[in-house]
Design an enzyme around this catalytic site. Structure first.
Site, PDB file in Angstrom:
ATOM      1  N   ASN A   9      13.175 -46.981  17.076  1.00 48.32           N
ATOM      2  CA  ASN A   9      12.755 -45.905  17.982  1.00 48.32           C
ATOM      3  C   ASN A   9      13.147 -46.217  19.426  1.00 48.32           C
ATOM      4  O   ASN A   9      12.343 -46.091  20.353  1.00 48.32           O
ATOM      5  CB  ASN A   9      11.240 -45.677  17.862  1.00 48.32           C
ATOM      6  CG  ASN A   9      10.790 -44.450  18.643  1.00 48.32           C
ATOM      7  OD1 ASN A   9      11.581 -43.534  18.874  1.00 48.32           O
ATOM      8  ND2 ASN A   9       9.535 -44.431  19.059  1.00 48.32           N
ATOM      9  N   ASN A  10      14.369 -46.674  19.593  1.00 51.41           N
ATOM     10  CA  ASN A  10      14.833 -47.022  20.938  1.00 51.41           C
ATOM     11  C   ASN A  10      16.364 -46.979  20.938  1.00 51.41           C
ATOM     12  O   ASN A  10      16.990 -47.026  19.881  1.00 51.41           O
ATOM     13  CB  ASN A  10      14.363 -48.437  21.298  1.00 51.41           C
ATOM     14  CG  ASN A  10      14.363 -48.693  22.786  1.00 51.41           C
ATOM     15  OD1 ASN A  10      14.698 -47.805  23.569  1.00 51.41           O
ATOM     16  ND2 ASN A  10      14.000 -49.893  23.187  1.00 51.41           N
TER      17      ASN A  10
ATOM     18  N   HIS B 203      21.683 -44.940  19.298  1.00 49.77           N
ATOM     19  CA  HIS B 203      20.234 -44.756  19.271  1.00 49.77           C
ATOM     20  C   HIS B 203      19.757 -45.054  17.852  1.00 49.77           C
ATOM     21  O   HIS B 203      20.211 -44.433  16.899  1.00 49.77           O
ATOM     22  CB  HIS B 203      19.839 -43.342  19.691  1.00 49.77           C
ATOM     23  CG  HIS B 203      18.365 -43.216  19.868  1.00 49.77           C
ATOM     24  ND1 HIS B 203      17.744 -43.367  21.090  1.00 49.77           N
ATOM     25  CD2 HIS B 203      17.372 -43.012  18.964  1.00 49.77           C
ATOM     26  CE1 HIS B 203      16.439 -43.262  20.931  1.00 49.77           C
ATOM     27  NE2 HIS B 203      16.189 -43.042  19.652  1.00 49.77           N
ATOM     28  N   CYS B 204      18.852 -46.008  17.716  1.00 50.57           N
ATOM     29  CA  CYS B 204      18.436 -46.434  16.372  1.00 50.57           C
ATOM     30  C   CYS B 204      17.037 -45.926  16.052  1.00 50.57           C
ATOM     31  O   CYS B 204      16.067 -46.327  16.700  1.00 50.57           O
ATOM     32  CB  CYS B 204      18.471 -47.962  16.298  1.00 50.57           C
ATOM     33  SG  CYS B 204      17.932 -48.583  14.701  1.00 50.57           S
ATOM     34  N   PRO B 205      16.897 -45.038  15.046  1.00 51.66           N
ATOM     35  CA  PRO B 205      15.558 -44.531  14.706  1.00 51.66           C
ATOM     36  C   PRO B 205      14.652 -45.625  14.136  1.00 51.66           C
ATOM     37  O   PRO B 205      13.429 -45.534  14.258  1.00 51.66           O
ATOM     38  CB  PRO B 205      15.847 -43.455  13.652  1.00 51.66           C
ATOM     39  CG  PRO B 205      17.214 -43.739  13.143  1.00 51.66           C
ATOM     40  CD  PRO B 205      17.960 -44.449  14.228  1.00 51.66           C
TER      41      PRO B 205
END
Ligand SMILES: [Zn+2]
Ligand SMILES: [Zn+2]
Length: 324
Positions: free
Chosen positions: A168-169, A163-165
């Site tokens: 945001n996805n 999950h990559c901040p």
């Protein structure tokens, strides 16, 4: 009856405002990146190209390639952010009757048997560390191969990478190609800005650059180099993972098959691994449009594990024939 209805509505409203607050907070890293990009646009186009570069020809060339790399970068970034995550199909969800049976089971063996029975027609090759069917009790579903539960998204995600901040996805089956292109084009953008700003950066230190705009050029160079350095390692790491047909999660813990743990379990050779993510049409390999092979649920296995795209097709035909 009225009391019963009022309570959940009140709690839903409270939960709602908190939910929207958290949802808004998650966009902060994306806004941060977009602010930096917007400022870099101003610094490069106005301060560097229009106010500092003398030759018209240089200005035109600088601006053409700048807008080209920026467009590709933003296109890939947009696609990574706004592509829906791959969700677990309905046939993997445990129906209420089976779930009640699962809760009533008196031993882990009985639970295991219920899950084995439920999943016997599903094309799963992966098992958990105990050799049992992979099950998510939060989503009440059998996890398809390479799917994992994301605590941020709150559900199981197909071929989850991480999950990559910053986007945001979840980076997963549906947007992995876009994510790699985003890293690649962002790196290209940083390199291009740094290299074209370099002569003016040197001029700044030699005292040949005048005016307040020279500080924009100075910071533009620093920021481009700083982001470029952090992107290069991430980009190279993901190129390596693509060549090995491994997700970030699988690099930390190798997938487990009926035959045991195998970190090369999904690897089909470098070219086929590349095609699994980028597709088999070279004309759209480097465009952020959908072209990955497969459905995100079933993956061909390496020769050792014995499952290829051909055997997957015949399984699919068999299933369809049975349904028909
Ligand atoms: Zn889940
Ligand atoms: Zn997620």
């Amino acid at each position: 009856m009225k009391f019963v209805l009022k309570m959940p509505l009140a709690s839903q409203n409270n939960k709602g405002s908190c939910f929207w607050c958290i949802k808004a907070m998650k966009w902060v890293p994306v806004l941060f990146i977009m602010t930096i990009v917007a400022w870099s646009y101003y610094a490069y186009v106005v301060k560097l190209c229009f106010l500092t570069v003398d030759s018209i020809l240089s200005q035109i060339l600088y601006l053409i390639f700048y807008h080209l790399s920026l467009s590709m970068f933003l296109w890939a970034y947009w696609q990574t952010i706004f592509t829906e995550i791959g969700r677990v199909p309905l046939k993997y969800k445990i129906p209420d009757s089976d779930h009640e049976q699962l809760l009533r089971a008196e031993s882990p063996e009985e639970q295991r048997h219920i899950l084995e029975e439920f999943s016997k027609n599903l094309p799963n090759a992966n098992v958990n560390i105990n050799g049992a069917v992979r099950y998510c009790d939060k989503c009440r579903c059998i996890k398809p191969d390479r799917a994992h539960h994301c605590s941020v998204c709150g559900e199981c995600v197909l071929k989850m990478d991480h999950h990559c901040p910053w986007v945001n996805n979840c980076v997963s089956f549906t947007n992995y190609k876009f994510f790699i292109l985003f890293l690649g084009y962002a790196l290209l953008y940083c390199l291009y800005v740094a290299l074209t700003a370099l002569p003016y950066f040197i001029a700044f230190w030699n005292g040949d650059l005048q005016g307040i705009g020279r500080f924009h050029i100075l910071f533009l160079f620093f920021v481009a180099v700083m982001f470029g350095i952090s992107l290069i390692s991430l980009f190279c790491y993901h190129c390596y993972l693509v060549s090995e047909n491994r997700t970030t999660l699988e690099a930390f813990r190798a997938p487990i098959f009926r035959t045991g743990e195998d970190k090369h379990g999904f690897s089909l050779g470098r070219y086929d691994n590349f095609c699994e993510v980028f597709g088999d049409n070279p004309r759209i390999w480097f465009l952020p449009v959908k072209s990955s092979l497969g459905n995100g649920i079933e993956f061909p296995l390496n020769l050792h594990q014995q499952r290829t795209y051909r055997s997957m097709d015949s399984t699919q035909n068999r299933l369809e024939a049975n349904i028909g």
